[in-house]
Design a protein around this motif. Structure first.
Motif, PDB file in Angstrom:
ATOM      1  N   GLU A  83      -3.944  -0.033   5.757  1.00  0.00           N
ATOM      2  CA  GLU A  83      -4.893  -0.363   4.720  1.00  0.00           C
ATOM      3  C   GLU A  83      -5.354   0.874   3.962  1.00  0.00           C
ATOM      4  O   GLU A  83      -5.546   0.842   2.743  1.00  0.00           O
ATOM      5  CB  GLU A  83      -6.111  -1.087   5.338  1.00  0.00           C
ATOM      6  N   ARG A  84      -5.544   1.982   4.682  1.00  0.00           N
ATOM      7  CA  ARG A  84      -5.968   3.212   4.015  1.00  0.00           C
ATOM      8  C   ARG A  84      -4.908   3.669   3.018  1.00  0.00           C
ATOM      9  O   ARG A  84      -5.224   4.052   1.883  1.00  0.00           O
ATOM     10  CB  ARG A  84      -6.223   4.311   5.053  1.00  0.00           C
ATOM     11  N   ASN A  85      -3.650   3.650   3.406  1.00  0.00           N
ATOM     12  CA  ASN A  85      -2.575   4.088   2.517  1.00  0.00           C
ATOM     13  C   ASN A  85      -2.411   3.134   1.335  1.00  0.00           C
ATOM     14  O   ASN A  85      -2.144   3.575   0.209  1.00  0.00           O
ATOM     15  CB  ASN A  85      -1.260   4.197   3.301  1.00  0.00           C
ATOM     16  N   VAL A  86      -2.593   1.847   1.556  1.00  0.00           N
ATOM     17  CA  VAL A  86      -2.494   0.881   0.454  1.00  0.00           C
ATOM     18  C   VAL A  86      -3.597   1.141  -0.564  1.00  0.00           C
ATOM     19  O   VAL A  86      -3.357   1.170  -1.776  1.00  0.00           O
ATOM     20  CB  VAL A  86      -2.565  -0.556   0.991  1.00  0.00           C
ATOM     21  N   ARG A  87      -4.825   1.348  -0.077  1.00  0.00           N
ATOM     22  CA  ARG A  87      -5.928   1.615  -1.001  1.00  0.00           C
ATOM     23  C   ARG A  87      -5.680   2.899  -1.787  1.00  0.00           C
ATOM     24  O   ARG A  87      -5.976   2.986  -2.982  1.00  0.00           O
ATOM     25  CB  ARG A  87      -7.249   1.713  -0.227  1.00  0.00           C
ATOM     26  N   VAL A  91      -2.783   4.229  -2.679  1.00  0.00           N
ATOM     27  CA  VAL A  91      -1.763   4.033  -3.710  1.00  0.00           C
ATOM     28  C   VAL A  91      -2.309   3.200  -4.872  1.00  0.00           C
ATOM     29  O   VAL A  91      -2.087   3.534  -6.056  1.00  0.00           O
ATOM     30  CB  VAL A  91      -0.507   3.382  -3.101  1.00  0.00           C
ATOM     31  N   VAL A  92      -3.018   2.149  -4.557  1.00  0.00           N
ATOM     32  CA  VAL A  92      -3.569   1.295  -5.606  1.00  0.00           C
ATOM     33  C   VAL A  92      -4.530   2.090  -6.490  1.00  0.00           C
ATOM     34  O   VAL A  92      -4.578   1.928  -7.715  1.00  0.00           O
ATOM     35  CB  VAL A  92      -4.278   0.070  -4.995  1.00  0.00           C
ATOM     36  N   CYS A  93      -5.282   3.005  -5.887  1.00  0.00           N
ATOM     37  CA  CYS A  93      -6.257   3.789  -6.630  1.00  0.00           C
ATOM     38  C   CYS A  93      -5.595   4.803  -7.563  1.00  0.00           C
ATOM     39  O   CYS A  93      -6.044   4.990  -8.688  1.00  0.00           O
ATOM     40  CB  CYS A  93      -7.197   4.486  -5.653  1.00  0.00           C
ATOM     41  N   TYR A  94      -4.515   5.418  -7.118  1.00  0.00           N
ATOM     42  CA  TYR A  94      -3.981   6.581  -7.840  1.00  0.00           C
ATOM     43  C   TYR A  94      -2.609   6.384  -8.472  1.00  0.00           C
ATOM     44  O   TYR A  94      -2.092   7.300  -9.113  1.00  0.00           O
ATOM     45  CB  TYR A  94      -3.894   7.782  -6.879  1.00  0.00           C
ATOM     46  N   ARG A  95      -2.013   5.198  -8.348  1.00  0.00           N
ATOM     47  CA  ARG A  95      -0.625   5.059  -8.792  1.00  0.00           C
ATOM     48  C   ARG A  95      -0.444   5.183 -10.301  1.00  0.00           C
ATOM     49  O   ARG A  95       0.656   5.429 -10.773  1.00  0.00           O
ATOM     50  CB  ARG A  95      -0.044   3.732  -8.304  1.00  0.00           C
ATOM     51  N   ASN A  96      -1.495   5.018 -11.085  1.00  0.00           N
ATOM     52  CA  ASN A  96      -1.379   5.181 -12.532  1.00  0.00           C
ATOM     53  C   ASN A  96      -1.705   6.599 -13.005  1.00  0.00           C
ATOM     54  O   ASN A  96      -1.785   6.852 -14.202  1.00  0.00           O
ATOM     55  CB  ASN A  96      -2.300   4.187 -13.251  1.00  0.00           C
ATOM     56  N   ASN A  97      -1.876   7.533 -12.056  1.00  0.00           N
ATOM     57  CA  ASN A  97      -2.135   8.927 -12.392  1.00  0.00           C
ATOM     58  C   ASN A  97      -0.809   9.656 -12.534  1.00  0.00           C
ATOM     59  O   ASN A  97      -0.032   9.761 -11.590  1.00  0.00           O
ATOM     60  CB  ASN A  97      -2.990   9.571 -11.284  1.00  0.00           C
ATOM     61  N   ALA A  98      -0.547  10.183 -13.721  1.00  0.00           N
ATOM     62  CA  ALA A  98       0.741  10.817 -13.994  1.00  0.00           C
ATOM     63  C   ALA A  98       0.971  12.084 -13.173  1.00  0.00           C
ATOM     64  O   ALA A  98       2.115  12.549 -13.043  1.00  0.00           O
ATOM     65  CB  ALA A  98       0.849  11.158 -15.483  1.00  0.00           C
ATOM     66  N   ILE A 135       4.827   2.873   5.163  1.00  0.00           N
ATOM     67  CA  ILE A 135       5.902   3.287   4.253  1.00  0.00           C
ATOM     68  C   ILE A 135       6.441   2.086   3.488  1.00  0.00           C
ATOM     69  O   ILE A 135       6.637   2.134   2.262  1.00  0.00           O
ATOM     70  CB  ILE A 135       7.025   3.987   5.047  1.00  0.00           C
ATOM     71  N   SER A 136       6.650   0.987   4.181  1.00  0.00           N
ATOM     72  CA  SER A 136       7.155  -0.219   3.519  1.00  0.00           C
ATOM     73  C   SER A 136       6.168  -0.730   2.476  1.00  0.00           C
ATOM     74  O   SER A 136       6.553  -1.135   1.371  1.00  0.00           O
ATOM     75  CB  SER A 136       7.432  -1.309   4.566  1.00  0.00           C
ATOM     76  N   ALA A 137       4.889  -0.728   2.820  1.00  0.00           N
ATOM     77  CA  ALA A 137       3.874  -1.218   1.889  1.00  0.00           C
ATOM     78  C   ALA A 137       3.809  -0.350   0.636  1.00  0.00           C
ATOM     79  O   ALA A 137       3.685  -0.852  -0.494  1.00  0.00           O
ATOM     80  CB  ALA A 137       2.512  -1.262   2.588  1.00  0.00           C
ATOM     81  N   ILE A 138       3.910   0.971   0.810  1.00  0.00           N
ATOM     82  CA  ILE A 138       3.857   1.890  -0.335  1.00  0.00           C
ATOM     83  C   ILE A 138       5.065   1.675  -1.239  1.00  0.00           C
ATOM     84  O   ILE A 138       4.944   1.639  -2.472  1.00  0.00           O
ATOM     85  CB  ILE A 138       3.785   3.346   0.149  1.00  0.00           C
ATOM     86  N   ARG A 139       6.230   1.529  -0.642  1.00  0.00           N
ATOM     87  CA  ARG A 139       7.431   1.314  -1.455  1.00  0.00           C
ATOM     88  C   ARG A 139       7.348   0.022  -2.257  1.00  0.00           C
ATOM     89  O   ARG A 139       7.852  -0.056  -3.387  1.00  0.00           O
ATOM     90  CB  ARG A 139       8.666   1.294  -0.547  1.00  0.00           C
ATOM     91  N   GLU A 140       6.691  -0.987  -1.700  1.00  0.00           N
ATOM     92  CA  GLU A 140       6.541  -2.245  -2.436  1.00  0.00           C
ATOM     93  C   GLU A 140       5.538  -2.097  -3.574  1.00  0.00           C
ATOM     94  O   GLU A 140       5.743  -2.633  -4.673  1.00  0.00           O
ATOM     95  CB  GLU A 140       6.079  -3.345  -1.472  1.00  0.00           C
ATOM     96  N   LEU A 141       4.457  -1.353  -3.328  1.00  0.00           N
ATOM     97  CA  LEU A 141       3.439  -1.162  -4.355  1.00  0.00           C
ATOM     98  C   LEU A 141       3.916  -0.234  -5.481  1.00  0.00           C
ATOM     99  O   LEU A 141       3.577  -0.426  -6.642  1.00  0.00           O
ATOM    100  CB  LEU A 141       2.168  -0.576  -3.735  1.00  0.00           C
ATOM    101  N   ASP A 142       4.689   0.782  -5.127  1.00  0.00           N
ATOM    102  CA  ASP A 142       5.124   1.769  -6.129  1.00  0.00           C
ATOM    103  C   ASP A 142       6.535   2.249  -5.787  1.00  0.00           C
ATOM    104  O   ASP A 142       6.711   3.288  -5.141  1.00  0.00           O
ATOM    105  CB  ASP A 142       4.150   2.955  -6.163  1.00  0.00           C
ATOM    106  N   PRO A 143       7.557   1.520  -6.223  1.00  0.00           N
ATOM    107  CA  PRO A 143       8.937   1.930  -5.937  1.00  0.00           C
ATOM    108  C   PRO A 143       9.390   3.136  -6.755  1.00  0.00           C
ATOM    109  O   PRO A 143      10.498   3.642  -6.552  1.00  0.00           O
ATOM    110  CB  PRO A 143       9.747   0.684  -6.298  1.00  0.00           C
TER     111      PRO A 143
END
Length: 612
Positions: free
Chosen positions: A1-5, A7-14, A35-43
């Motif tokens: 959950e920590r890693n998902v939060r 990625v969701v927070c910062y994935r639009n930061n260039a 790792i699997s969750a991150i790859r799904e959120l931001d491939p």
């Protein structure tokens, strides 16, 4: 959950280039799920996980040696399923055909960041090596008040405190002071070196003598910057000008022309360099116009005349007179008067043009040159400190033989011993010239059982306290060591004894200048002494002895103690011919072998001193 939060927070930061799962834990199913969750959120971005390389997209490692990095670069540049993989790397934690990121390296604790240039020479040599993170940015120390009044400021006295200063247990001592800047965010010599190694415009002298310019910027053409050059001869800047920076595209190399330099006024054979300087042409929110973004010093021919430091041919002239009595040998050579103490086997008093250069504080307390090999150990000297203490070389004793006069030369010999078998025999032939100059022909012969490495070897002098104006021809202007000197250009620099020093939260060896051709110490009127040697010197000058710094603050694992530094009456000067580098041993490798002094062999060198 920590890693998902995350990625969701910062994935639009260039600015995000890859995701990292955390730091210094174990590896298991929870992290594989992350790792699997991150790859799904931001491939679009790779995943880094230093404790689980086999499941991550990018391999990682903390605090490897330069040799390890080179080997890993070779592995990474092989095809993914190469048959050569296991011959190069017999474990599964690193993979062929896979990039690697050094998530922590170059531990910057105290006097540190040795051989950073070698790391980046390796990184730029192999595509699989994609960089790393120095640990870390800022020393994490806190102000602590002593309850006293600071005599310098009249305000409440305070100092930078670290682990153990509140008697808390457990603690890591000064291990939190591992930044490239002080807690006050002041520029340090470490930061200057990092900036130089990381610079994006690099001038090179090619084998055919031509120049090239490499542009490491990702999107900016080299001609977006202004160029300046300086022509340096025997340390002095004798000409300067501007040049048009060629339009070398990003991530490429191009030709660069030598500036047109009139050498008519330069002495034949002078040691020459050209400094190329690149500055910003336009201002940004952070950087003003004219800010230096890169500089490189290029050899332009000639060589320094180290061979000039030899006994004068006219040393037997009538201008040199020697007198002896039961306690002393006194030499008068033109404007120089030198008094040798038979009890100490070295100079007890030296005057040049009527100016006292050095004088024993009391009978038997030698201010003249002594052969020494200890330094106040840096935080990164942890790899050699204990063995050096065990060798008995930390507290040297000096046993002089009779001072001998032969013609117009004085010969001294001193047996230098520690508390165990290791030591030196130090012989010196002092030759005087009518102009007041003196040449010391030194021979150091080691004996006994030495530790695997020693920190330094040279002569320690205690000069008069008023000789605080310093000029030298060597690398500067910042502190530099044999494995941290690429940012320090050769030239003639002027400073003070205090200006040579570098502050560290836990006091330790500091203030070195390398590749020194000559150095002078003068009073406010310009009177003083100039030293040169038959080889490049490592020079340090301080108001503190090595003992003062070594035992001023507690180290990791010790009960807290603090002995405020009190300046000595004289200036402690080291004129060294050997020094071990800094490395990163506080959390990582010791200095590279080429920067380490092993058990020394017999060493001979000359030092020349002359009045100013």
């Amino acid at each position: 959950e920590r890693n998902v939060r995350h990625v969701v927070c910062y994935r639009n930061n260039a600015a995000v280039t890859l995701w990292s799962l955390g730091n210094e834990t174990g590896h298991g199913d929870d992290f594989r799920a992350a790792i699997s969750a991150i790859r799904e959120l931001d491939p679009s971005r790779p995943v880094h996980w230093e404790r689980g390389n086999i499941d991550a997209d990018v391999d990682s490692c903390m605090y490897p040696s330069v040799d390890w990095v080179i080997a890993r670069g070779k592995l990474g540049d092989l095809p993914r399923d190469s048959a050569e993989t296991m011959k190069i790397w017999p474990t599964e934690d690193q993979s062929a055909g896979k990039p690697i990121f050094l998530c922590e390296y170059a531990h910057a604790m105290g006097n540190a960041v040795g051989n950073l240039a070698e790391y980046w020479d390796a990184i730029y040599s192999y595509d699989a090596l994609i960089g790393g993170c120095i640990w870390d940015w800022v020393d994490q120390a806190l102000w602590k008040y002593t309850g006293r009044v600071d005599p310098k400021t009249g305000k409440p006295e305070r100092f930078f405190a670290y682990g153990g200063d509140w008697d808390e247990q457990p603690n890591d001592g000064p291990f939190c002071c591992n930044g490239v800047v002080l807690p006050t965010r002041e520029v340090s010599a470490k930061l200057v070196e990092v900036a130089h190694v990381y610079r994006n415009l690099i001038v090179r002298k090619e084998p055919d003598g031509s120049l090239s310019l490499e542009n490491r910027f990702g999107f900016t053409s080299a001609d977006a910057f202004d160029g300046e050059w300086e022509f340096v001869a025997d340390g002095k800047t004798v000409a300067r000008g501007a040049f048009a920076v060629p339009a070398v595209p990003p991530l490429s190399r191009g030709a660069l022309a030598w500036p047109a330099i009139d050498r008519a006024a330069v002495a034949e054979g002078a040691e020459c360099f050209v400094n190329f300087i690149f500055k910003t042409r336009t201002a940004t929110d952070l950087v003003p116009v004219g800010w230096v973004v890169a500089r490189t010093q290029i050899d332009a021919g000639g060589a320094w005349r180290f061979a000039d430091v030899s006994p004068a041919e006219d040393a037997t002239a009538d201008g040199v007179k020697i007198a002896e009595d039961a306690r002393t040998v006194t030499v008068q050579a033109g404007p120089t008067k030198a008094v040798f103490c038979r009890k100490t086997g070295t100079l007890a008093r030296l005057e040049m043009k009527g100016r006292t250069i050095l004088k024993d504080a009391a009978p038997g307390l030698a201010a003249g040159p002594r052969l020494t090999c200890m330094r106040a150990f840096t935080d990164n000297d942890i790899w050699m400190r204990a063995k050096f203490f065990d060798s008995g070389l930390t507290q040297l004793r000096y046993h002089p033989e009779p001072v001998v006069v032969e013609g117009h030369a004085v010969k001294t010999a001193v047996k230098v011993t520690g508390s165990k078998s290791a030591g030196f025999r130090h012989e010196t032939v002092w030759t005087f010239a009518p102009d007041g100059s003196v040449v010391l022909a030194n021979t150091a012969m080691p004996f006994g059982t030495f530790p695997p490495a020693i920190p330094r070897l040279g002569l320690t002098w205690i000069l008069d306290k008023d000789l605080q104006e310093v000029a030298y021809y060597g690398r500067g202007p910042y502190e530099n060591y044999i494995d941290r000197r690429t940012a320090s250009l050769l030239g003639e620099w002027r400073t003070t004894v205090d200006g040579l020093s570098e502050e560290y939260v836990r006091p330790q060896d500091n203030g070195c200048r390398t590749d020194v051709r000559w150095v002078s110490f003068a009073d406010s009127t310009g009177a003083g002494v100039r030293f040169a040697a038959s080889q490049p010197l490592f020079v340090q000058a301080s108001r503190y002895a090595a003992e003062d710094l070594e035992f001023s603050r507690h180290r990791n694992g010790q009960q807290r103690f603090r002995s405020p530094l009190v300046p000595r009456d004289g200036i402690h000067v080291n004129l060294d011919v050997l020094q071990t580098g800094l490395g990163g041993g506080s959390c990582g490798p010791a200095p590279m072998e080429k920067y380490t002094i092993k058990v020394p062999q017999t060493l001979a060198w000359n030092v020349r001193m002359a009045p100013l």
